[in-house]
Design a protein around this motif. Structure first.
Motif, PDB file in Angstrom:
ATOM      1  N   HIS A 152       0.799  -1.222   0.000  1.00 25.46           N
ATOM      2  CA  HIS A 152       0.000   0.000   0.000  1.00 25.46           C
ATOM      3  C   HIS A 152       0.835   1.277   0.000  1.00 25.46           C
ATOM      4  N   PRO A 153       1.829   1.423   0.882  1.00 26.16           N
ATOM      5  CA  PRO A 153       2.633   2.645   0.793  1.00 26.16           C
ATOM      6  C   PRO A 153       3.399   2.752  -0.514  1.00 26.16           C
ATOM      7  N   LEU A 154       3.907   1.622  -1.018  1.00 23.82           N
ATOM      8  CA  LEU A 154       4.634   1.666  -2.284  1.00 23.82           C
ATOM      9  C   LEU A 154       3.703   1.965  -3.449  1.00 23.82           C
ATOM     10  N   GLN A 155       2.487   1.399  -3.412  1.00 28.58           N
ATOM     11  CA  GLN A 155       1.511   1.702  -4.461  1.00 28.58           C
ATOM     12  C   GLN A 155       1.202   3.190  -4.510  1.00 28.58           C
ATOM     13  N   ILE A 156       1.066   3.790  -3.343  1.00 29.51           N
ATOM     14  CA  ILE A 156       0.766   5.221  -3.292  1.00 29.51           C
ATOM     15  C   ILE A 156       1.922   6.038  -3.860  1.00 29.51           C
ATOM     16  N   VAL A 157       3.149   5.690  -3.468  1.00 30.09           N
ATOM     17  CA  VAL A 157       4.325   6.429  -3.940  1.00 30.09           C
ATOM     18  C   VAL A 157       4.464   6.342  -5.453  1.00 30.09           C
ATOM     19  N   VAL A 215      -5.360   4.268   0.165  1.00 33.25           N
ATOM     20  CA  VAL A 215      -5.636   5.204   1.259  1.00 33.25           C
ATOM     21  C   VAL A 215      -6.757   4.658   2.148  1.00 33.25           C
ATOM     22  N   ILE A 216      -7.795   4.106   1.528  1.00 34.42           N
ATOM     23  CA  ILE A 216      -8.908   3.525   2.297  1.00 34.42           C
ATOM     24  C   ILE A 216      -8.419   2.353   3.140  1.00 34.42           C
ATOM     25  N   GLU A 217      -7.631   1.461   2.545  1.00 31.90           N
ATOM     26  CA  GLU A 217      -7.113   0.299   3.277  1.00 31.90           C
ATOM     27  C   GLU A 217      -6.183   0.726   4.406  1.00 31.90           C
TER      28      GLU A 217
END
Length: 234
Positions: A152-157, A215-217
């Motif tokens: 999740h953090p990597l997907q956002i970045v 972000v939701i997760e």
């Protein structure tokens, strides 16, 4: 857009705009457009098929949504690292390139001739994309397949980086056109809407959705963690 402002003396022997654009070493494509597009689509389909087989082997119960996300990042990794990396490496002599990737880029350049003129923004943007987002996309695909929360953090970045680069790409195109009168695309609507708008639009719509879901997760995980902390403090 028309060629009425150009005389025969200023018309260069290439299909790009403006017609008097100087492209040293330019060599016309020899592979037909249908074959070029089919080759690109076939490569994307092959990447998705391999991803599906590997993902279902490693994790038979993977959800459809996560499988599609893994496919997306594998496709991104292939395009960023290999196709855009090719441009970053060969940007100095793109007009003369005659291998498959070179002819694909020359076909796309009908919608944006900056890819043949060593435009500083395009070269730098594509280099960063290839070096940073390419390898990270493969890492994220594996994290998705293995159901790691670190995805999740990597997907956002990575998704934010893709969107930011795409927005700048669009913005500079329209700014140069409206303020400086620059001509980057051929006048036919197909090249503008199919190549320039649609093919780049994927990297705004899909990353936007991925950012939203991550972000939701992430918010859900924080709520669960905060709830557990409150229970323990009682």
């Amino acid at each position: 857009m028309s060629t009425s402002g150009y005389t025969e003396a200023t018309m260069a022997d290439h299909p790009y705009f403006p017609p008097d654009l100087d492209l040293p070493g330019y060599t016309p494509n020899q592979i037909g457009v249908p074959i070029l597009l089919a080759s690109f689509a076939g490569a994307v389909g092959f990447a998705c098929s391999v991803t599906s087989v590997v993902a279902r082997t490693v994790r038979p119960g993977i959800s459809k949504g996560q499988l599609l996300t893994a496919m997306w990042f594998v496709v991104c990794g292939c395009i960023h690292l290999f196709f855009e990396g090719y441009f970053a490496y060969h940007n100095a002599n793109m007009p003369a390139r005659m291998d498959l990737f070179g002819q694909l880029w020359k076909e796309y350049a009908l919608s944006d001739r900056r890819y043949l003129t060593r435009d500083s923004f395009t070269v730098c943007m594509e280099t960063v994309t290839a070096v940073a987002w390419g390898p990270l996309s493969f890492v994220i695909a594996w994290l998705v397949v293995t159901d790691s929360p670190f995805r999740h953090p990597l997907q956002i970045v990575v998704s934010l980086g893709q969107m930011y680069g795409d927005v700048l790409y669009y913005a500079i195109f329209f700014f140069d056109e409206s303020v400086y009168g620059a001509v980057y695309c051929r006048p036919e609507p197909f090249y503008f809407w199919a190549y320039f708008v649609m093919m780049n639009g994927f990297w705004i719509v899909i990353p936007g959705w991925i950012i939203y879901t991550s972000v939701i997760e992430t918010a859900k995980a924080f709520r669960v963690a905060e709830g557990s902390a409150k229970v323990k403090s009682l």
